[in-house]
Structure formats: structure tokens, C-alpha cells
Write a protein that holds these residues in place. Structure first.
Motif, PDB file in Angstrom:
ATOM      1  N   ALA A 101       0.830  -1.208   0.000  1.00  0.00           N
ATOM      2  CA  ALA A 101       0.000   0.000   0.000  1.00  0.00           C
ATOM      3  C   ALA A 101       0.862   1.255   0.000  1.00  0.00           C
ATOM      4  CB  ALA A 101      -0.939  -0.007   1.207  1.00  0.00           C
ATOM      5  N   ILE A 102       1.929   1.250   0.800  1.00  0.00           N
ATOM      6  CA  ILE A 102       2.823   2.407   0.854  1.00  0.00           C
ATOM      7  C   ILE A 102       3.493   2.617  -0.505  1.00  0.00           C
ATOM      8  CG2 ILE A 102       4.945   3.311   1.889  1.00  0.00           C
ATOM      9  CD1 ILE A 102       4.106   1.859   4.482  1.00  0.00           C
ATOM     10  N   ALA A 103       3.955   1.530  -1.122  1.00  0.00           N
ATOM     11  CA  ALA A 103       4.612   1.627  -2.424  1.00  0.00           C
ATOM     12  C   ALA A 103       3.669   2.188  -3.475  1.00  0.00           C
ATOM     13  CB  ALA A 103       5.136   0.263  -2.850  1.00  0.00           C
ATOM     14  N   ALA A 104       2.416   1.749  -3.456  1.00  0.00           N
ATOM     15  CA  ALA A 104       1.447   2.242  -4.436  1.00  0.00           C
ATOM     16  C   ALA A 104       1.257   3.746  -4.305  1.00  0.00           C
ATOM     17  CB  ALA A 104       0.112   1.512  -4.266  1.00  0.00           C
ATOM     18  N   PHE A 105       1.171   4.235  -3.075  1.00  0.00           N
ATOM     19  CA  PHE A 105       0.999   5.677  -2.893  1.00  0.00           C
ATOM     20  C   PHE A 105       2.245   6.431  -3.343  1.00  0.00           C
ATOM     21  CE2 PHE A 105       1.630   9.618  -0.643  1.00  0.00           C
ATOM     22  CZ  PHE A 105       0.445  10.272  -0.911  1.00  0.00           C
ATOM     23  N   LEU A 106       3.421   5.959  -2.959  1.00  0.00           N
ATOM     24  CA  LEU A 106       4.650   6.659  -3.320  1.00  0.00           C
ATOM     25  C   LEU A 106       4.844   6.719  -4.831  1.00  0.00           C
ATOM     26  CD1 LEU A 106       7.103   5.316  -0.584  1.00  0.00           C
ATOM     27  CD2 LEU A 106       5.972   7.541  -0.676  1.00  0.00           C
ATOM     28  N   ARG A 107       4.479   5.664  -5.525  1.00  0.00           N
ATOM     29  CA  ARG A 107       4.614   5.670  -6.986  1.00  0.00           C
ATOM     30  C   ARG A 107       3.635   6.663  -7.614  1.00  0.00           C
ATOM     31  NH1 ARG A 107       5.740  -0.172  -6.249  1.00  0.00           N
ATOM     32  NH2 ARG A 107       7.956  -0.423  -6.793  1.00  0.00           N
ATOM     33  N   ALA A 108       2.431   6.732  -7.075  1.00  0.00           N
ATOM     34  CA  ALA A 108       1.456   7.699  -7.591  1.00  0.00           C
ATOM     35  C   ALA A 108       1.938   9.128  -7.342  1.00  0.00           C
ATOM     36  CB  ALA A 108       0.095   7.468  -6.939  1.00  0.00           C
ATOM     37  N   SER A 109       2.517   9.361  -6.181  1.00  0.00           N
ATOM     38  CA  SER A 109       3.026  10.689  -5.849  1.00  0.00           C
ATOM     39  C   SER A 109       4.195  11.064  -6.763  1.00  0.00           C
ATOM     40  CB  SER A 109       3.478  10.726  -4.386  1.00  0.00           C
ATOM     41  OG  SER A 109       4.044  11.967  -4.052  1.00  0.00           O
ATOM     42  N   ALA A 110       5.093  10.121  -6.994  1.00  0.00           N
ATOM     43  CA  ALA A 110       6.244  10.387  -7.866  1.00  0.00           C
ATOM     44  C   ALA A 110       5.787  10.674  -9.294  1.00  0.00           C
ATOM     45  CB  ALA A 110       7.202   9.201  -7.839  1.00  0.00           C
ATOM     46  N   ALA A 111       4.799   9.949  -9.769  1.00  0.00           N
ATOM     47  CA  ALA A 111       4.292  10.176 -11.121  1.00  0.00           C
ATOM     48  C   ALA A 111       3.705  11.573 -11.254  1.00  0.00           C
ATOM     49  CB  ALA A 111       3.247   9.117 -11.469  1.00  0.00           C
ATOM     50  N   TRP A 112       2.998  12.031 -10.232  1.00  0.00           N
ATOM     51  CA  TRP A 112       2.410  13.378 -10.277  1.00  0.00           C
ATOM     52  C   TRP A 112       3.501  14.447 -10.290  1.00  0.00           C
ATOM     53  CZ3 TRP A 112       2.880  16.964  -6.171  1.00  0.00           C
ATOM     54  CH2 TRP A 112       2.231  18.183  -6.404  1.00  0.00           C
ATOM     55  N   ARG A 113       4.591  14.241  -9.543  1.00  0.00           N
ATOM     56  CA  ARG A 113       5.662  15.245  -9.485  1.00  0.00           C
ATOM     57  C   ARG A 113       6.443  15.308 -10.794  1.00  0.00           C
ATOM     58  NH1 ARG A 113       9.114  13.480  -6.140  1.00  0.00           N
ATOM     59  NH2 ARG A 113       8.001  11.940  -4.884  1.00  0.00           N
ATOM     60  N   ALA A 114       6.394  14.269 -11.572  1.00  0.00           N
ATOM     61  CA  ALA A 114       6.975  14.269 -12.925  1.00  0.00           C
ATOM     62  C   ALA A 114       8.414  14.776 -12.940  1.00  0.00           C
ATOM     63  CB  ALA A 114       6.102  15.114 -13.857  1.00  0.00           C
ATOM     64  N   GLY A 115       9.225  14.209 -12.077  1.00  0.00           N
ATOM     65  CA  GLY A 115      10.641  14.555 -12.076  1.00  0.00           C
ATOM     66  C   GLY A 115      11.036  15.674 -11.147  1.00  0.00           C
ATOM     67  N   ARG A 116      10.067  16.417 -10.608  1.00  0.00           N
ATOM     68  CA  ARG A 116      10.412  17.458  -9.635  1.00  0.00           C
ATOM     69  C   ARG A 116      10.823  16.777  -8.326  1.00  0.00           C
ATOM     70  NH1 ARG A 116       5.218  20.918  -9.107  1.00  0.00           N
ATOM     71  NH2 ARG A 116       4.314  18.842  -9.406  1.00  0.00           N
ATOM     72  N   ARG A 117      12.006  17.056  -7.862  1.00  0.00           N
ATOM     73  CA  ARG A 117      12.534  16.359  -6.689  1.00  0.00           C
ATOM     74  C   ARG A 117      12.086  17.024  -5.397  1.00  0.00           C
ATOM     75  NH1 ARG A 117      18.753  14.954  -6.648  1.00  0.00           N
ATOM     76  NH2 ARG A 117      17.968  13.878  -4.806  1.00  0.00           N
ATOM     77  N   LEU A 118      11.915  16.215  -4.395  1.00  0.00           N
ATOM     78  CA  LEU A 118      11.724  16.720  -3.038  1.00  0.00           C
ATOM     79  C   LEU A 118      13.094  16.858  -2.392  1.00  0.00           C
ATOM     80  CD1 LEU A 118       8.646  14.709  -1.719  1.00  0.00           C
ATOM     81  CD2 LEU A 118       8.816  17.196  -1.857  1.00  0.00           C
ATOM     82  N   ARG A 119      13.422  18.053  -1.973  1.00  0.00           N
ATOM     83  CA  ARG A 119      14.666  18.288  -1.246  1.00  0.00           C
ATOM     84  C   ARG A 119      14.393  18.155   0.245  1.00  0.00           C
ATOM     85  NH1 ARG A 119      18.925  20.918  -3.329  1.00  0.00           N
ATOM     86  NH2 ARG A 119      19.083  22.392  -1.606  1.00  0.00           N
ATOM     87  N   LEU A 120      15.225  17.395   0.926  1.00  0.00           N
ATOM     88  CA  LEU A 120      15.027  17.097   2.342  1.00  0.00           C
ATOM     89  C   LEU A 120      16.130  17.746   3.176  1.00  0.00           C
ATOM     90  CD1 LEU A 120      14.183  13.268   2.151  1.00  0.00           C
ATOM     91  CD2 LEU A 120      12.651  15.230   1.863  1.00  0.00           C
ATOM     92  N   ARG A 121      15.741  18.517   4.165  1.00  0.00           N
ATOM     93  CA  ARG A 121      16.697  19.103   5.090  1.00  0.00           C
ATOM     94  C   ARG A 121      16.514  18.463   6.460  1.00  0.00           C
ATOM     95  NH1 ARG A 121      15.525  24.882   6.838  1.00  0.00           N
ATOM     96  NH2 ARG A 121      14.677  23.792   8.632  1.00  0.00           N
ATOM     97  N   PRO A 122      17.554  17.876   7.034  1.00  0.00           N
ATOM     98  CA  PRO A 122      17.396  17.130   8.283  1.00  0.00           C
ATOM     99  C   PRO A 122      17.091  18.029   9.473  1.00  0.00           C
ATOM    100  CG  PRO A 122      19.711  17.277   7.693  1.00  0.00           C
ATOM    101  CD  PRO A 122      18.941  17.822   6.528  1.00  0.00           C
ATOM    102  N   THR A 123      16.246  17.538  10.336  1.00  0.00           N
ATOM    103  CA  THR A 123      15.917  18.186  11.593  1.00  0.00           C
ATOM    104  C   THR A 123      15.492  17.076  12.542  1.00  0.00           C
ATOM    105  OG1 THR A 123      14.596  19.942  12.624  1.00  0.00           O
ATOM    106  CG2 THR A 123      13.518  18.654  10.904  1.00  0.00           C
ATOM    107  N   ARG A 124      14.915  17.424  13.658  1.00  0.00           N
ATOM    108  CA  ARG A 124      14.379  16.399  14.561  1.00  0.00           C
ATOM    109  C   ARG A 124      13.061  16.904  15.155  1.00  0.00           C
ATOM    110  NH1 ARG A 124      17.901  12.171  15.496  1.00  0.00           N
ATOM    111  NH2 ARG A 124      16.474  11.351  17.065  1.00  0.00           N
ATOM    112  N   ALA A 125      12.124  15.974  15.338  1.00  0.00           N
ATOM    113  CA  ALA A 125      10.839  16.298  15.927  1.00  0.00           C
ATOM    114  C   ALA A 125      10.401  15.129  16.788  1.00  0.00           C
ATOM    115  CB  ALA A 125       9.791  16.569  14.844  1.00  0.00           C
ATOM    116  N   ASN A 126       9.846  15.423  17.956  1.00  0.00           N
ATOM    117  CA  ASN A 126       9.363  14.385  18.865  1.00  0.00           C
ATOM    118  C   ASN A 126      10.456  13.386  19.227  1.00  0.00           C
ATOM    119  OD1 ASN A 126       6.924  15.379  17.155  1.00  0.00           O
ATOM    120  ND2 ASN A 126       6.019  14.521  19.016  1.00  0.00           N
ATOM    121  N   GLY A 127      11.699  13.864  19.273  1.00  0.00           N
ATOM    122  CA  GLY A 127      12.812  12.985  19.583  1.00  0.00           C
ATOM    123  C   GLY A 127      13.147  12.012  18.475  1.00  0.00           C
ATOM    124  N   GLN A 128      12.617  12.251  17.279  1.00  0.00           N
ATOM    125  CA  GLN A 128      12.780  11.335  16.147  1.00  0.00           C
ATOM    126  C   GLN A 128      13.415  12.057  14.966  1.00  0.00           C
ATOM    127  OE1 GLN A 128       8.364  10.173  17.256  1.00  0.00           O
ATOM    128  NE2 GLN A 128       8.990   8.985  15.461  1.00  0.00           N
TER     129      GLN A 128
END
Length: 321
Positions: free
Chosen positions: A240-267
Motif C-alpha cells: 500500500a505504501i509503495a502504491a501511494f509513493l509511486r502515484a506521488s512520484a508520477a504526479w511530481r513528474a521529475g520534480r525532486r523533493l529536497r530534504l533538510r534534516p531536523t528532529r521532531a518528537n525525539g525522532q
């Protein structure tokens, strides 16, 4: 003069009271509002404080009851369900805690390191994890309040009872019912900041930002889940997770998500930005780890809490991806 005395009384307890309100409400913005109500009520009632309990206990009593009042009188202000920009796969189920917000570790670091009482059953790190806070929201409010007072803060039954205007026997019953539900949510994450944690978080960041769904699925536990507050859609299990991620990636059509590390809730967490002609905020991801695997991915779609995560707060193991 009275203002100075009051400020001296409450100054040492502001941050821990904010965290207490957050645990009971699940929302940092609501917690800030209730903390202000608590301090106003304490100021107005300062003349009636007789010192029979400590200032800290007195403030916790006011804060706890203000939280219960907020939950009872306002109800849960369900945020509007966001409209997805693409047609997502059918969710595994619809979540019931859409108002959940992250709590930045930069605020956690400002909480005094006060040792909990001997009755405490949860460590400080366990008691702020997202799964724990979300589970509290599913309990009846008085059960949640009793569990936090007794099992997180370590107040004995005889001290917790007058804080809630009830009897030790009633508190004991509420506590027993709450414990049965909360113990099911305890996990085994690696220690924060360790090489083991950094390695797993780095692998996630590389796979997620590259839309490498197969690599990401290889990091998941068998019971992994993906949640996206305030959207109610939840995806459980690797398929189920893979199906959603693939649908999301297809919609972004190559636009990358840039991730900046932080911490929340000790995680471990990441501030997200969506690439394109103009980058724009794209929420926050908080990871729930279990051993050497990912047990949960919580993608907060609301950009409002990002103001608490303006500065990078990585642990030295990841960079902008």
C-alpha cells in the motif's frame, strides 16, 4: 512587584507545561493557546495559592484541567481535509487524529531535565514520540490525563487525584484502562544520534528523494505505515505504501523533493521543499524507527509548523538531499 514574583514562580516551568499541554492536545498551536490560559488563570489565582503542594504541582493541576476544558468545550476542531493534487490509491484506512502536529526537538531541549517520580513507567523519549502522542489522543481525555500525570510525570495516585478533583480509587481505575491501550504502542528505536540511526535515516533520505520506491520498501517493517495529517488517508503495509509513493512520484513528474534534516518528537525528521521553477515548502516528514527498519512515515502536509523548524538541526549524519 507581584508581577516579578509571579514570573519567578512560573519561569522554570513554562517549557515543561507547554510539552504537557501538547501531549494531551496533540497540537502545538493548541498547546500554546492553553498554556497562555493556564498562566492567566495562575496569575488570577495567585492569592489563593497556599503552598500545600509545590508550585510545579499547582501549575500542572491548572494546565491539566485547562486541557480537559479545551477538549470538552471546543471539541476537536477537525481541520478541512486537503484536496490531493492527484488521485491517490485507495487508503488502507482513514486516520482518526488529523489535528496531530510535530513537536520540534529545539523546544524539547529547553525542557528542564527534571527526573520523573518513582511511579513513572515511560522514559522522557518514549513519552514524546509521535506514536505515543497519537495514541493519547485516542483515549478518553481523563484517561489520557491520568496516564500522563502518573506514568509520564510520576505522580503517585494520592497526588494525581486532587489535581483532577477525584479519588485515588477512581484514578487507579482510569490508569488501568489507559495502560492497556498505550503499552501496545511501545517500540524499539535505535538510540538517537548513533551511527545505527544515522545510517538508516541516510538510506531513507537517499531513496525517498530519488523516488527509489523499491529501495524504500526494503527499509520497512512488515507492519509499516504511512500517515499524512491532516489528511485522513493512511497506508499500511509495504504494498500500500509503495502504491501511494509511486502515484506521488508520477504526479511530481521529475520534480525532486529536497530534504533538510531536523528532529521532531525525539525522532529523525526532514523539512521538505518541492523543486521546480520556484521551490516551495512541502511539509515535514517524521520517521518512526524500529531496530534497523522504518516502522512509520508521518508526512505532515500543513506547512504552518515549519516555522519551528527554520534552522537545520541535523545530527551530523545527513545533509540536504
Amino acid at each position: 512587584m507581584a508581577e516579578i514574583v509571579f514570573e519567578e514562580l512560573v519561569a522554570a516551568h513554562r517549557r515543561e507545561l507547554l510539552l504537557h499541554c501538547y501531549r494531551l492536545l496533540g497540537s502545538l498551536s493548541d498547546a500554546e493557546d492553553v498554556l497562555q490560559e493556564t498562566l492567566v488563570a495562575a496569575w488570577r489565582g495567585l492569592d489563593t495559592f497556599q503552598g500545600r503542594a509545590s508550585v510545579r504541582t499547582w501549575l500542572y493541576r491548572i494546565a491539566t484541567n485547562r486541557c480537559l476544558n479545551a477538549l470538552r468545550d471546543r471539541g476537536r476542531r477537525i481541520p478541512p481535509e486537503p484536496e490531493p493534487p492527484f488521485k491517490p490509491p485507495e487508503p488502507s484506512r482513514r486516520g482518526d487524529v488529523p489535528w496531530l502536529q510535530p513537536y520540534p526537538d529545539t523546544l524539547l531541549e529547553q525542557v528542564p531535565d527534571a527526573a520523573p517520580g518513582p511511579e513513572a513507567r515511560y522514559t522522557a523519549s518514549e513519552a514524546v514520540e509521535l506514536a505515543f502522542v497519537a495514541a493519547l489522543q485516542r483515549l478518553p481525555p481523563r484517561q489520557a490525563a491520568v496516564l500522563v500525570l502518573c506514568d509520564v510525570l510520576g505522580y503517585p495516585l494520592g497526588e494525581a487525584a486532587p489535581m483532577l478533583g477525584t479519588t485515588p480509587t477512581a484514578v487507579k481505575g482510569l490508569l488501568q484502562r489507559a495502560r492497556g491501550s498505550l503499552d501496545r504502542h511501545r517500540g524499539e528505536p535505535p538510540a538517537p544520534g548513533t551511527a545505527r540511526e544515522r545510517r538508516l535515516v541516510r538510506r531513507f533520505a537517499e531513496a525517498f528523494s530519488a523516488d527509489d520506491v523499491d529501495a524504500l520498501v526494503g527499509l520497512l517493517t512488515d507492519d509499516a505505515w504511512l500517515a499524512m495529517p491532516p489528511a485522513p488517508h493512511e497506508y499500511h503495509g509495504a504494498a500500500a505504501i509503495a502504491a501511494f509513493l509511486r502515484a506521488s512520484a508520477a504526479w511530481r513528474a521529475g520534480r525532486r523533493l529536497r530534504l533538510r534534516p531536523t528532529r521532531a518528537n525525539g525522532q529523525p525528521a526532514f523539512v521538505c521543499r518541492l523543486g521546480g521553477a520556484v521551490e516551495r515548502p512541502a511539509g515535514l516528514i517524521v520517521l518512526t524507527l524500529h531496530g534497523d527498519r522504518l516502522r512509520g512515515i508521518t508526512r505532515f502536509l500543513d506547512d504552518a509548523p515549519l516555522r519551528y523548524f527554520e534552522r537545520p538541526h541535523g545530527d551530523g549524519g545527513e545533509g540536504v538531499v
